[in-house]
Design a protein around this motif. Structure first.
Motif, short mmCIF file in Angstrom:
data_model
loop_
_atom_site.label_atom_id
_atom_site.label_comp_id
_atom_site.label_asym_id
_atom_site.label_seq_id
_atom_site.Cartn_x
_atom_site.Cartn_y
_atom_site.Cartn_z
N THR A 138 -17.38 -25.21 -30.65
CA THR A 138 -17.39 -24.79 -32.04
C THR A 138 -18.83 -24.61 -32.49
O THR A 138 -19.77 -25.14 -31.89
CB THR A 138 -16.70 -25.82 -32.96
OG1 THR A 138 -17.36 -27.09 -32.82
CG2 THR A 138 -15.24 -25.98 -32.60
N THR A 139 -19.01 -23.86 -33.57
CA THR A 139 -20.35 -23.59 -34.08
C THR A 139 -20.62 -24.44 -35.32
O THR A 139 -19.70 -24.97 -35.96
CB THR A 139 -20.52 -22.11 -34.44
OG1 THR A 139 -19.66 -21.80 -35.55
CG2 THR A 139 -20.15 -21.22 -33.26
N ARG A 165 -16.91 -22.14 -36.76
CA ARG A 165 -16.14 -21.16 -35.98
C ARG A 165 -15.85 -21.72 -34.59
O ARG A 165 -16.59 -22.55 -34.07
CB ARG A 165 -16.91 -19.85 -35.88
CG ARG A 165 -17.04 -19.12 -37.21
CD ARG A 165 -17.75 -17.78 -37.06
NE ARG A 165 -19.18 -17.96 -36.77
CZ ARG A 165 -20.00 -16.96 -36.48
NH1 ARG A 165 -19.52 -15.71 -36.41
NH2 ARG A 165 -21.26 -17.19 -36.23
N LEU A 184 -12.35 -13.87 -36.54
CA LEU A 184 -13.32 -13.36 -37.49
C LEU A 184 -14.08 -12.17 -36.92
O LEU A 184 -14.34 -11.19 -37.63
CB LEU A 184 -14.31 -14.46 -37.88
CG LEU A 184 -13.70 -15.67 -38.59
CD1 LEU A 184 -14.77 -16.73 -38.83
CD2 LEU A 184 -13.07 -15.26 -39.91
N THR A 185 -14.48 -12.28 -35.66
CA THR A 185 -15.22 -11.19 -35.04
C THR A 185 -15.15 -11.32 -33.53
O THR A 185 -14.88 -12.40 -33.00
CB THR A 185 -16.71 -11.21 -35.50
OG1 THR A 185 -17.39 -10.08 -34.97
CG2 THR A 185 -17.40 -12.48 -35.00
N ASP A 207 -21.43 -23.46 -38.16
CA ASP A 207 -20.93 -22.84 -39.38
C ASP A 207 -19.41 -22.74 -39.40
O ASP A 207 -18.85 -21.98 -40.18
CB ASP A 207 -21.57 -21.46 -39.59
CG ASP A 207 -21.17 -20.47 -38.51
OD1 ASP A 207 -20.87 -20.92 -37.38
OD2 ASP A 207 -21.16 -19.25 -38.78
N PHE A 255 -14.87 -15.13 -31.96
CA PHE A 255 -15.12 -16.19 -32.93
C PHE A 255 -13.91 -16.30 -33.86
O PHE A 255 -13.50 -15.31 -34.47
CB PHE A 255 -16.37 -15.89 -33.75
CG PHE A 255 -17.64 -15.92 -32.95
CD1 PHE A 255 -18.35 -17.10 -32.80
CD2 PHE A 255 -18.14 -14.76 -32.36
CE1 PHE A 255 -19.53 -17.13 -32.06
CE2 PHE A 255 -19.31 -14.78 -31.63
CZ PHE A 255 -20.01 -15.98 -31.49
N ARG A 256 -13.35 -17.51 -33.97
CA ARG A 256 -12.21 -17.77 -34.86
C ARG A 256 -12.61 -18.74 -35.96
O ARG A 256 -13.44 -19.64 -35.74
CB ARG A 256 -11.03 -18.34 -34.08
CG ARG A 256 -10.33 -17.34 -33.17
CD ARG A 256 -9.18 -18.00 -32.42
NE ARG A 256 -8.46 -17.05 -31.57
CZ ARG A 256 -7.33 -16.44 -31.92
NH1 ARG A 256 -6.78 -16.71 -33.09
NH2 ARG A 256 -6.75 -15.59 -31.11
N ASP A 257 -11.98 -18.61 -37.09
CA ASP A 257 -12.20 -19.53 -38.19
C ASP A 257 -11.58 -20.88 -37.85
O ASP A 257 -10.41 -20.96 -37.49
CB ASP A 257 -11.56 -18.98 -39.47
CG ASP A 257 -11.86 -19.84 -40.68
OD1 ASP A 257 -11.22 -20.89 -40.83
OD2 ASP A 257 -12.75 -19.47 -41.46
N VAL A 258 -12.36 -21.97 -37.95
CA VAL A 258 -11.86 -23.27 -37.53
C VAL A 258 -10.77 -23.79 -38.45
O VAL A 258 -9.93 -24.61 -38.04
CB VAL A 258 -13.03 -24.29 -37.44
CG1 VAL A 258 -13.50 -24.70 -38.84
CG2 VAL A 258 -12.63 -25.50 -36.63
#
Length: 417
Positions: free
Chosen positions: A207-208, A212, A236-237, A210, A227-230
């Protein structure tokens, strides 16, 4: 008078049935799925500020919780001792066991200790008491206790188990296994989302910082980073490094905890073995050439790495060199943490530096008693001002058994920096 023959047969049959029943009962009690919770019986010790230097050596790899206690992993057990600066491992403060499932990964989020098991069960424990906070069914990891006897790979490098902060500031647990990806609220285990995929070509990497989830999608041609929204699991992109080939390898960098809350990544592929470094944040990844070399480490907004016998620090975004240290000789970066980078010299001195200035925070020999310096470092971990590292025999190889691999029966050295 003797027992009539017919009655004797009946008695023998009844005795045999009772014996079979007893054996079956014992077998069930021994082999049936079980859970044993042994909570703490005393108060949690207060946080301590240990004296800088080596604390002692341990037979197992610890995770430090709130600077108060240490959590360990065994094949079918998660347990803790205290205080965090105890010289040796002592009788468990609390313990949690399961049977017949095997422990696959452990992750700490604040005071919550999340454990993942070979049957996919996720069990969260209150790190202060050892009591079960919640249990949920998660995606099976496809493996059991994938670690040597110290358990370091399970607690310091868990695969498929990550944490990140959602937009509301609350921590989210992400579990990946057998082609499935799910998100859970760390506070209560509530499932937030789930996503399916192909287990053979989709890999959750971490995970990042910010919020994701970082995924390598090799099902696509060419391979793509997703990249997925956690908080929702929504894509997301999707991104690919410019001029990258059809195959891609991705490594998270600058993670606050193992593979979690990472600030960068390094990509590589055929013909690009050295790789390229990137910073991740809002928007797409941004090139960070100072991270290109494989031996470079990201600590916050700074890149740390050796240039020959000189250790240097660069601004990650601009590549501007901020400091250098030529007085340490060849060093190896063991672990990093907020405001700290821990390096090991050839003389086995542990040197802790400020990553922004290169200033020395502490330095001392990473030795215990008469153990000597004839060893090489294995896995390492840093948290709350502590550092722990496995010590391996100088010629240890990955195929060696534990006796030939580790320096001694207590191979983990714990220090305060």
């Amino acid at each position: 008078m003797g027992v009539p023959k017919g009655r004797r047969r009946v008695l023998v049959a009844v005795a045999a049935l009772l014996a079979v029943g007893a054996v079956a009962g014992i077998g069930y009690r021994v082999l049936a799925p079980a859970e044993v919770v042994t909570p703490a019986r005393g108060d949690l010790p207060p946080p301590v500020t240990p004296a800088v230097g080596v604390i002692g050596r341990l037979p197992a790899a610890p995770l430090v919780v709130e600077g108060r206690l240490r959590v360990y992993a065994a094949q079918r057990q998660v347990y803790a001792d205290q205080p965090a600066d105890r010289r040796y491992r002592v009788t468990p403060f609390w313990s949690y066991r399961r049977w017949p499932a095997q422990l696959n990964g452990v992750l700490v989020s604040d005071a919550t200790v999340v454990s993942r098991w070979s049957d996919g069960k996720l069990v969260a424990l209150d790190g202060r008491t050892g009591k079960v906070a919640w249990r949920v069914d998660g995606p099976p990891p496809g493996a059991g206790f994938a670690a040597r006897r110290t358990g370091a790979a399970v607690v310091w490098d868990p695969r498929g188990l990550f944490v990140a902060t959602g937009p509301d500031g609350r921590p989210v647990l992400v579990a990946a296994g057998e082609g499935h990806l799910r998100g859970y609220a760390v506070a209560d285990g509530r499932e937030l989302w789930r996503a399916g995929g192909d287990a053979g070509c989709r890999t959750a990497l971490g995970t990042t910082a910010d919020g994701r989830v970082l995924i390598l999608d090799s099902c696509a041609t060419p391979a793509t980073v997703e990249f997925r929204d956690v908080a929702t699991g929504a894509v997301l992109t999707r991104w690919r490094p410019p001029a990258a080939g059809p195959e891609l390898t991705v490594m998270p960098l600058g993670c606050l905890t193992p593979r979690s809350r990472c600030r960068g990544l390094r990509t590589s592929g055929p013909g690009d073995a050295a790789g390229r470094g990137w910073l991740v944040g809002a928007g797409g990844p941004v090139a960070a050439p100072a991270l290109d070399a494989a031996d470079r480490t990201l600590v916050g907004e700074f890149v740390i790495g050796s240039d020959g016998p000189v250790l240097k620090g660069w601004e990650a975004r601009t590549g501007k060199r901020r400091w250098q240290r030529g007085d340490l000789g060849p060093v190896r970066v063991l672990a990093v943490g907020p405001g700290r980078v821990h390096v090991l010299t050839e003389q086995r001195d542990l040197v802790t530096l400020d990553p922004t200035t290169g200033a020395q925070r502490s330095r001392f020999p990473l030795t215990v008693g008469r153990d000597g310096i004839a060893w090489q470092p294995g896995l390492a971990y840093a948290a709350d001002g502590y550092l722990a590292v496995e010590r391996l025999r100088e010629r240890a190889g990955p195929d060696d058994d534990d006796q030939a691999y580790f320096l001694m029966s207590e191979p983990v050295v714990l220090a305060a920096t």
